[in-house]
Scaffold this motif. Structure first.
Motif, PDB file in Angstrom:
ATOM      1  N   LEU A 373       0.819  -1.216   0.000  1.00 47.80           N
ATOM      2  CA  LEU A 373       0.000   0.000   0.000  1.00 47.80           C
ATOM      3  C   LEU A 373       0.854   1.267   0.000  1.00 47.80           C
ATOM      4  CD1 LEU A 373      -2.813   1.176  -0.012  1.00 47.80           C
ATOM      5  CD2 LEU A 373      -2.873   0.978   2.488  1.00 47.80           C
ATOM      6  N   GLU A 374       2.011   1.238   0.661  1.00 48.33           N
ATOM      7  CA  GLU A 374       2.844   2.436   0.748  1.00 48.33           C
ATOM      8  C   GLU A 374       3.199   2.961  -0.635  1.00 48.33           C
ATOM      9  OE1 GLU A 374       7.090   3.970   2.651  1.00 48.33           O
ATOM     10  OE2 GLU A 374       6.236   2.057   3.274  1.00 48.33           O
ATOM     11  N   ASN A 375       3.647   2.090  -1.527  1.00 51.52           N
ATOM     12  CA  ASN A 375       4.014   2.529  -2.881  1.00 51.52           C
ATOM     13  C   ASN A 375       2.800   2.992  -3.667  1.00 51.52           C
ATOM     14  OD1 ASN A 375       6.717   1.959  -2.462  1.00 51.52           O
ATOM     15  ND2 ASN A 375       6.555  -0.132  -3.252  1.00 51.52           N
ATOM     16  N   ALA A 376       1.658   2.377  -3.419  1.00 49.96           N
ATOM     17  CA  ALA A 376       0.449   2.696  -4.187  1.00 49.96           C
ATOM     18  C   ALA A 376      -0.123   4.067  -3.857  1.00 49.96           C
ATOM     19  CB  ALA A 376      -0.608   1.618  -3.957  1.00 49.96           C
ATOM     20  N   ILE A 377       0.113   4.551  -2.616  1.00 47.69           N
ATOM     21  CA  ILE A 377      -0.530   5.808  -2.213  1.00 47.69           C
ATOM     22  C   ILE A 377       0.465   6.923  -1.934  1.00 47.69           C
ATOM     23  CG2 ILE A 377      -2.523   4.592  -1.263  1.00 47.69           C
ATOM     24  CD1 ILE A 377      -1.363   5.104   1.534  1.00 47.69           C
ATOM     25  N   SER A 378       1.758   6.689  -2.054  1.00 47.42           N
ATOM     26  CA  SER A 378       2.763   7.684  -1.647  1.00 47.42           C
ATOM     27  C   SER A 378       2.652   8.999  -2.413  1.00 47.42           C
ATOM     28  CB  SER A 378       4.169   7.111  -1.809  1.00 47.42           C
ATOM     29  OG  SER A 378       4.417   6.762  -3.152  1.00 47.42           O
ATOM     30  N   ALA A 379       2.117   8.980  -3.636  1.00 49.98           N
ATOM     31  CA  ALA A 379       2.071  10.194  -4.464  1.00 49.98           C
ATOM     32  C   ALA A 379       0.960  11.163  -4.071  1.00 49.98           C
ATOM     33  CB  ALA A 379       1.908   9.810  -5.933  1.00 49.98           C
ATOM     34  N   ILE A 380       0.035  10.745  -3.200  1.00 51.46           N
ATOM     35  CA  ILE A 380      -1.135  11.605  -2.946  1.00 51.46           C
ATOM     36  C   ILE A 380      -0.913  12.615  -1.831  1.00 51.46           C
ATOM     37  CG2 ILE A 380      -2.663   9.742  -3.699  1.00 51.46           C
ATOM     38  CD1 ILE A 380      -3.495   9.394  -0.733  1.00 51.46           C
TER      39      ILE A 380
END
Length: 392
Positions: A373-380
């Motif tokens: 999940l960390e990589n999936a949401i880090s850009a927000i």
């Protein structure tokens, strides 16, 4: 028997007396007038024992800027109790009612200046702002080349329109700052004794920057220094330097955001310190998520707020669904099958408002994330730290 009520003008003198006793500020007609003016623009909660004011909290409505949008904020101040009545949970009772009122009135954020950070964490507040302080000997104030414009000292009536215009042009591009109303300018500047005002005019006689400052006991204190252009920066910088023979020291404190007005100096500033400042609470997590900019989100996920006992509507699981048309839908649920982030209201606030990074909070185990999940949401999450140049 204790009773909580919202106080009106006839109780302002009691409020002032309790606040002055608790904070030991100057007991004068001038301070009392300023206090009453703030009370007139606030919602004032009092806990009474008979006719005696035992505890109080002042809630002042403001607007703040986050994500290039205006949001309602309740500024908490003058939290004080008469020691004769302490120990009865009066502040707890007031804060519970105050936060419920904020929730029902659509006030999304609440700010406060804490006397104790652990004390206010119990209500769901957390540190979000810091301040940087510069102390510079009058001999060491950096020299800069003079621009072609000029700086003129003005009184408040002459300066206030330009100050409001320039502040709005700069601070509304930042995260977390107040969108100041006319009454707040009067309270902050005109009603506070000792302020001087200077404006920078460019070659076309257009105001491009301002300086609010004080001089007392050999110290030149920069209250606020704002500029739209590099020439305005240099002009006001030079104006400050022109006082080097009149004072012993320059003092400047500003919201810490990783930037400094002295990075062009030949020699680094040697006396620089930072301190924690005001705390923030997100009053309504669900409403906050509905206005949060999720445009870079690629994966649906869920957030669980572990506990917010003084705002129980925030406790629970919130799903963030990315639709096929890129629209994001927020839903509060009892359980979820989506990848889950679990955290506290305090760490949620620091993450989503840009004070702490996802990586840092994960490292110190303030967040629990399901694998991947960390990589999936880090850009927000925000890349810019919030700033605040006001105090209440």
């Amino acid at each position: 028997m204790q009773k909580i009520k919202k106080m009106q003008q006839q109780e302002y003198s009691k409020m002032f007396d309790l606040a002055q006793y608790a904070f030991q500020f100057e007991n004068s007609a001038e301070y009392q007038k300023r206090f009453h003016y703030l009370a007139e623009h606030s919602i004032n909660y009092g806990s009474f024992e008979g006719d005696d004011l035992a505890s109080q909290v002042m809630l002042t409505p403001f607007d703040v800027n986050f994500f290039q949008k205006t949001h309602k904020m309740g500024g908490v101040g003058f939290v004080s109790s008469d020691p004769s009545f302490r120990g009865g949970g009066r502040i707890d009772a007031i804060m519970k009612e105050l936060l419920k009122d904020c929730y029902e009135q659509g006030i999304l954020f609440s700010y406060l200046a804490p006397f104790s950070y652990p004390f206010y964490r119990r209500y769901g507040y957390e540190l979000l702002f810091e301040r940087s302080s510069y102390r510079i000997s009058h001999q060491d104030w950096p020299r800069v080349a003079s621009p072609k414009g000029k700086v003129l000292r003005k009184d408040w009536q002459e300066a206030k329109a330009s100050i409001a215009k320039i502040y709005a042009a700069t601070m509304t591009q930042e995260e977390g700052c107040l969108l100041r109303e006319t009454w707040w300018y009067e309270y902050k500047y005109q009603m506070k004794p000792g302020n001087y005002f200077a404006l920078y005019y460019d070659e076309e006689a257009q105001v491009q920057g301002y300086l609010v400052y004080q001089m007392k006991a050999g110290v030149f204190t920069i209250v606020e220094w704002v500029y739209l252009t590099e020439a305005a920066y240099r002009g006001l910088h030079k104006y400050i330097a022109s006082h080097a023979d009149s004072v012993q020291e320059f003092f400047y404190e500003r919201s810490a955001n990783g930037q400094t007005p002295f990075f062009l100096n030949e020699r680094p500033i040697s006396q620089l310190s930072s301190r924690p400042d005001m705390m923030v609470k997100i009053v309504d997590i669900e409403a906050f998520l509905k206005v949060y900019p999720f445009e870079y989100l690629q994966t649906s996920f869920a957030i669980e707020i572990e506990e917010d006992s003084y705002s129980p509507w925030n406790t629970g699981i919130f799903e963030i669904h990315v639709q096929s048309n890129r629209e994001v839908v927020i839903q509060k649920v009892v359980e979820t099958s989506l990848p889950l982030m679990k955290t506290s209201i305090q760490r949620f606030t620091q993450l989503f408002l840009g004070y702490k990074s996802l990586e840092e909070l994960v490292f110190y185990r303030f967040l629990v994330l399901e694998p991947g999940l960390e990589n999936a949401i880090s850009a927000i999450f925000p890349k810019k730290r919030p700033i605040l140049e006001d105090y209440f």
